[in-house]
Write an enzyme that holds these catalytic residues in place. Structure first.
Site, PDB file in Angstrom:
ATOM      1  N   CYS A 197       0.805  -1.219   0.000  1.00 42.96           N
ATOM      2  CA  CYS A 197       0.000   0.000   0.000  1.00 42.96           C
ATOM      3  C   CYS A 197       0.839   1.271   0.000  1.00 42.96           C
ATOM      4  CB  CYS A 197      -0.965   0.046   1.172  1.00 42.96           C
ATOM      5  SG  CYS A 197      -2.125   1.403   0.928  1.00 42.96           S
ATOM      6  N   CYS A 376      -5.858   2.124  -4.539  1.00 41.75           N
ATOM      7  CA  CYS A 376      -5.356   2.728  -3.324  1.00 41.75           C
ATOM      8  C   CYS A 376      -6.366   3.770  -2.875  1.00 41.75           C
ATOM      9  CB  CYS A 376      -3.989   3.353  -3.602  1.00 41.75           C
ATOM     10  SG  CYS A 376      -3.234   3.987  -2.114  1.00 41.75           S
TER      11      CYS A 376
END
Ligand code: UQ1
Length: 446
Positions: A197, A376
């Site tokens: 991430c 994201c």
């Protein structure tokens, strides 16, 4: 007294484990072995079980084995919410065994020590050898906390001002530190290289910025982003928007600055620049994203690429070497050249499942192809989120572009991340029934 109780609990746990082992698993020949019970492992194990059932070839519970020694399963995307003070961290972990349907899947509470792909076998940490017809690697990655001298000690010290959302143990310290800060210098770091991430290091910064504005501390606290990367984000569309946000909000941007050490007593952080020179920076609060890489037990195995990631075909998720054609991988441990997120798993799992099923049934992969989809959900403040979604080639592949400019933060996206995704994750994703952008509609591969 406490020690005795702990010991009793520990031996009970061990006993449970051996009972479970003896009662549920006595074979050393397995059909499908899944290494790692994170979001990828649980999704795939369920989807494979469903796939064989749909074909009228329901497997026995001993046919799918998940190897994982962890006592808990964590919803890691939640740790940013903990760091932002929105949830207690206990909301984002559940006992691992509570997530295994014991009538369909067998859990062995051990990790892998050794891979022997030429004989289709693995050796577990207790030294037991298991053979497989197909092997799935969903082992996650290693966070290298020790790569930054001073970091581990600083994280353990409640007064250091140093924290990180990248572990269950430290994610609540992030919120304590953010709230405790009244004046000074708040620094947020992102390392050079591959991390999971890649947006999270700045999400927590935006939350802190918003908190300081709301509580009228904004003019007494200076925020700076130090990143080992050359830009705010890998995809230009979102990177440009985030950089504009950074400039508008008066947040300093220091690119190609890689954190190399911390001196907690002096509250100094040292960064290495692209030209290899170093710079010392004073901090009052320091949020660290540590460097990450492949696990050692994979790095030393014959199934990885030069960097240590499991070497799979980027479209089929099958091993790139024909002689290891009964091996598949997804998620953080894989070589897939896309961003490592839970959203990526939602698209990878059905492709892996279909190809694994096809290989076991026909010896060949199916037409299922992974396009690199990942996402994201970038928190930019309380009540606002920019939903980056993209595929291979760093090209946007957006679900809501017919309704929104996804590079512009909005409130609906915020509630997707804060409320909907955690709910759908526990309810549907890790039980194999959630397919990301296509929701409950399982992708069809002709
Ligand atoms: C998603 O399905 C998912 O899993 C539950 C996430 O959370 C971890 C995500 O962040 C994203 C973006 C998706 C994709 C789903 C939609 C509706 C875009």
């Amino acid at each position: 007294m406490l020690a005795t109780r702990k010991l009793a609990r520990f031996s009970r746990l061990q006993l449970n484990r051996s009972v479970r082992w003896a009662s549920t698993f006595e074979k050393d020949k397995c059909k499908i072995v899944v290494v790692g019970g994170g979001s990828g492992g649980l999704s795939v194990a369920h989807q494979i079980s469903d796939r064989f059932r749909r074909a009228g070839k329901a497997l026995n519970k001993d046919d799918i084995v998940i190897l994982d020694a962890a006592d808990y399963h964590y919803y890691q995307p939640g740790w940013t919410l903990v760091g932002a003070g929105l949830r207690p961290k206990t909301a984002f972990r559940r006992p691992f065994d509570s997530l295994i349907p014991s009538d369909r899947i067998t859990h062995i509470s051990e990790n892998v020590k050794l891979f022997s792909p030429t004989s289709s076998s693995i050796t577990t940490t207790s030294g037991r050898s298991l053979t497989y017809e197909a092997l799935v690697l969903s082992a996650g990655l290693k966070i290298d906390w020790n790569a930054i001298p001073g970091l581990s000690k600083a994280l353990a010290d409640p007064t250091s001002g140093v924290s990180s959302i990248y572990s269950y143990d430290t994610c609540d310290k992030v919120w304590n530190d953010i709230e405790a800060l009244r004046t000074g210098q708040a620094i947020f770091t992102q390392p050079a290289g591959i991390i999971k991430c890649a947006g999270a290091p700045q999400k927590i910064m935006w939350m802190a910025w918003d908190r300081y504005m709301q509580t009228k501390r904004g003019d007494k606290i200076k925020i700076d982003f130090f990143t080992g990367m050359p830009t705010m984000f890998s995809v230009k569309k979102y990177s440009d928007a985030l950089n504009n946000l950074r400039v508008d909000r008066g947040v300093g941007g220091h690119f190609q600055h890689n954190l190399v050490s911390i001196a907690p007593a002096d509250r100094k952080a040292t960064f290495k620049k692209a030209d290899q020179s170093t710079v010392d920076v004073d901090f009052t609060l320091l949020h660290v994203t540590p460097p990450m890489g492949p696990h050692d037990f994979l790095k030393s195995s014959p199934i990885v690429d030069a960097a240590g990631w499991v070497d799979v075909d980027k479209s089929t998720l099958r091993h790139a070497k024909p002689e290891f054609g009964n091996i598949f991988a997804l998620g953080d441990c894989s070589s897939l050249p896309t961003s490592k997120t839970a959203a990526a798993i939602t698209s990878q799992a059905p492709v892996l499942t279909e190809n694994l099923f096809s290989v076991l049934e026909t010896g060949k992969v199916s037409s299922a192809i992974y396009d690199g989809y990942t996402s994201c959900p970038l928190l930019t403040g309380y009540d606002q989120l920019m939903l980056a979604e993209f595929k291979y080639g760093l090209e946007p592949k957006e679900t809501f572009s017919w309704m929104f400019n996804q590079a512009k933060p909005n409130r609906l996206f915020y509630h997707l991340k804060k409320d909907f995704f955690p709910w759908v994750y526990w309810r549907m994703m890790i039980t194999g029934k959630w397919f990301g952008p296509s929701a409950v509609a399982r992708p069809k591969f002709s």
